[in-house]
Every structure is written in structure tokens, then in C-alpha cells.
Write a protein that holds these residues in place. Structure first.
Motif, PDB file in Angstrom:
ATOM      1  N   ASN A   1      -1.551   1.464   7.827  1.00 50.22           N
ATOM      2  CA  ASN A   1      -2.155   0.678   7.649  1.00 50.22           C
ATOM      3  C   ASN A   1      -1.899  -1.322   8.635  1.00 50.22           C
ATOM      4  OD1 ASN A   1      -3.083  -2.146   6.513  1.00 50.22           O
ATOM      5  ND2 ASN A   1      -2.565  -2.059   4.348  1.00 50.22           N
ATOM      6  N   PRO A   2      -2.733  -1.110   9.162  1.00 48.27           N
ATOM      7  CA  PRO A   2      -2.716  -2.176  10.513  1.00 48.27           C
ATOM      8  C   PRO A   2      -2.694  -3.497  10.241  1.00 48.27           C
ATOM      9  CG  PRO A   2      -4.342  -0.542  11.277  1.00 48.27           C
ATOM     10  CD  PRO A   2      -4.452  -0.405  10.157  1.00 48.27           C
ATOM     11  N   SER A   3      -2.625  -3.722   8.456  1.00 47.18           N
ATOM     12  CA  SER A   3      -2.711  -5.411   8.910  1.00 47.18           C
ATOM     13  C   SER A   3      -1.413  -6.022   8.196  1.00 47.18           C
ATOM     14  CB  SER A   3      -3.249  -5.493   6.908  1.00 47.18           C
ATOM     15  OG  SER A   3      -5.318  -5.374   6.992  1.00 47.18           O
ATOM     16  N   LEU A   4      -0.308  -4.745   7.991  1.00 47.50           N
ATOM     17  CA  LEU A   4       0.612  -5.100   8.169  1.00 47.50           C
ATOM     18  C   LEU A   4       1.442  -5.102   9.395  1.00 47.50           C
ATOM     19  CD1 LEU A   4       1.860  -1.766   5.362  1.00 47.50           C
ATOM     20  CD2 LEU A   4       1.335  -4.372   4.876  1.00 47.50           C
ATOM     21  N   PRO A   5       2.364  -5.999   9.883  1.00 46.91           N
ATOM     22  CA  PRO A   5       3.204  -6.243  11.084  1.00 46.91           C
ATOM     23  C   PRO A   5       4.208  -5.335  11.998  1.00 46.91           C
ATOM     24  CG  PRO A   5       4.318  -7.840   9.401  1.00 46.91           C
ATOM     25  CD  PRO A   5       2.881  -7.057   8.780  1.00 46.91           C
ATOM     26  N   GLU A   6       4.617  -4.739  10.703  1.00 46.79           N
ATOM     27  CA  GLU A   6       5.160  -3.427  11.203  1.00 46.79           C
ATOM     28  C   GLU A   6       4.683  -2.129  11.601  1.00 46.79           C
ATOM     29  OE1 GLU A   6       5.211  -3.244   6.222  1.00 46.79           O
ATOM     30  OE2 GLU A   6       5.395  -4.694   8.183  1.00 46.79           O
ATOM     31  N   THR A   7       3.466  -1.991  11.456  1.00 41.62           N
ATOM     32  CA  THR A   7       2.430  -1.400  11.985  1.00 41.62           C
ATOM     33  C   THR A   7       2.032  -2.183  13.560  1.00 41.62           C
ATOM     34  OG1 THR A   7       1.385  -0.360   9.896  1.00 41.62           O
ATOM     35  CG2 THR A   7       0.303   0.058  11.658  1.00 41.62           C
ATOM     36  N   LEU A   8       2.168  -2.884  13.400  1.00 39.22           N
ATOM     37  CA  LEU A   8       1.362  -3.468  14.494  1.00 39.22           C
ATOM     38  C   LEU A   8       2.020  -3.729  15.887  1.00 39.22           C
ATOM     39  CD1 LEU A   8      -0.396  -6.489  13.045  1.00 39.22           C
ATOM     40  CD2 LEU A   8      -1.567  -3.677  14.221  1.00 39.22           C
ATOM     41  N   LEU A   9       3.859  -3.750  15.086  1.00 40.13           N
ATOM     42  CA  LEU A   9       5.360  -3.253  16.043  1.00 40.13           C
ATOM     43  C   LEU A   9       4.910  -1.945  16.610  1.00 40.13           C
ATOM     44  CD1 LEU A   9       7.396  -5.018  17.643  1.00 40.13           C
ATOM     45  CD2 LEU A   9       8.906  -4.553  15.283  1.00 40.13           C
ATOM     46  N   ALA A  10       4.874  -1.328  15.357  1.00 36.89           N
ATOM     47  CA  ALA A  10       4.908   0.156  16.225  1.00 36.89           C
ATOM     48  C   ALA A  10       3.955   0.551  17.710  1.00 36.89           C
ATOM     49  CB  ALA A  10       5.169   1.000  14.779  1.00 36.89           C
TER      50      ALA A  10
END
Length: 209
Positions: free
Chosen positions: A125-134
């Protein structure tokens, strides 16, 4: 010196932008080497932490189905819908693209691709910051700098500026292409199946003026 620029207006979480990625890559390869290519994030869906309403989920799923039926070679990981709480918010992913570009110019398309792979192929889920950080770490960005930039006023300002620029070009759907030639903006019709139609349109505009 070339007087034209191609603007690609997109959203990293737009399924039709994902569907366009192969044709877009082919077009970029075919464009003259001195043609400047400018990416603009359009900002499809504003910030929210609310779950995506069922009607919106159905609309997005129908878009996925239509893409799989009409664009050869494009497939989605449908596990996304059972593995996540979908959120209709793409501004964080847009900021992630801008933060990547700030850290390293060539990381802009790399981040777009990383977000698309995470979302559409890995059911994240790219709405979540942890996904974007990964995604940022995956393409070799400094995680701490990226996290700070993602929340910065500078990136927020850049997001608003790019969205406004897209609107000034009369862009309200994604993906969109605009050729700016001799200070005039020309819409280029998107072709998901054959980049040559777009290339021919660009060449025609340049040769007629």
C-alpha cells in the motif's frame, strides 16, 4: 537548440499511468536526445487516512479489469484488495517522487517505478509511509533524508506548484502528455499500445511551426 519540451503529467498510484509505462518508455527512447522531458505530478487523490469507500474500491477494480483486457502484458496483483485496507490518498506517493528527485535527479523515474511495482505487483500500500520508505531504500536513497524531505514544507510547496502547473496546461486526468513548442502548449493523445502515434504527432507539430 531545441525549442520544445515534453511534459509527462502523472500520478504514481494511477493505474492507467502504470498501464502506460511500456509505451511511455518506448516513446522516450524514440524522442530526439536533445528533447527535454519534464515530469509533473498531478495529485490524483488528496491526503486522508480514511478507508476507501466500497464504491471507490469498485471503480478502481473496474479500471484494473479494463486495463488487463485492453493493454497487453499489463497485469495486477489482486491480492492487494484482501491484504490491505485501501486508502484513497495519492499525495504521499507524489511527495515521495519529489523527495526522491531532490536527493538524486535520476531517482525520479526510479521511484515512480518502485511505487508501481510495490502497489501493482507486490500488493503493498503506497498510501502508507512505511511502503514509500521501503521503495526509497530499494532504489538506494538515504532513508533518513528521504523521511525528513517527505514531511518538509519544501516538498509540499513543490507538490502544490506542480499540481498548479498541470492545471494551467488544462490537465485533469492521468496520464497526460503536453508538448510545449515555441511557448504554445499542445496536447498529445495518449496511446497505450503504440508509441509511434505519439512520436508522429510530436514531429508533425514541430515541423509545422
Amino acid at each position: 537548440m531545441r525549442t520544445s519540451r515534453v511534459f509527462y503529467i502523472h500520478d504514481p498510484m494511477c493505474s492507467w499511468c502504470y498501464a502506460f509505462s511500456q509505451s511511455w518508455a518506448a516513446l522516450q527512447q524514440a524522442l530526439p536526445r536533445d528533447m527535454e522531458i519534464v515530469y509533473l505530478v498531478g495529485g490524483l487523490a488528496p491526503d486522508t487516512t480514511e478507508p476507501m469507500p466500497p464504491a471507490t474500491q469498485k471503480m478502481v477494480q473496474q479500471a484494473w479489469q479494463r486495463i488487463e483486457q485492453t493493454v497487453p502484458g499489463v497485469h495486477f496483483n489482486w491480492d492487494f484488495w484482501s491484504c490491505n485496507t485501501p486508502i484513497r490518498s495519492t499525495y504521499p506517493a507524489c511527495r515521495a517522487v519529489l523527495a526522491a528527485k531532490k536527493q538524486r535527479a535520476e531517482a525520479e523515474p526510479e521511484m515512480i517505478r518502485a511505487i508501481q511495482v510495490a502497489y501493482y505487483q507486490q500488493a503493498k500500500n503506497p498510501s502508507l509511509p512505511e511502503t514509500l520508505l521501503a521503495c526509497a531504500q530499494e532504489i538506494g536513497l538515504d532513508a533518513e533524508t528521504f523521511s525528513e524531505d517527505l514531511k518538509s514544507e519544501g516538498i509540499e510547496s513543490e507538490l502544490r506548484q506542480q499540481m498548479q502547473q498541470a492545471r494551467s496546461m488544462d490537465v485533469y486526468s492521468y496520464p497526460s502528455l503536453r508538448l510545449v513548442h515555441l511557448n504554445t502548449v499542445f496536447p498529445i493523445a495518449i496511446d497505450y499500445l503504440d508509441h509511434r502515434t505519439m512520436l508522429d504527432e510530436i514531429k508533425t507539430i514541430e515541423s509545422n511551426r
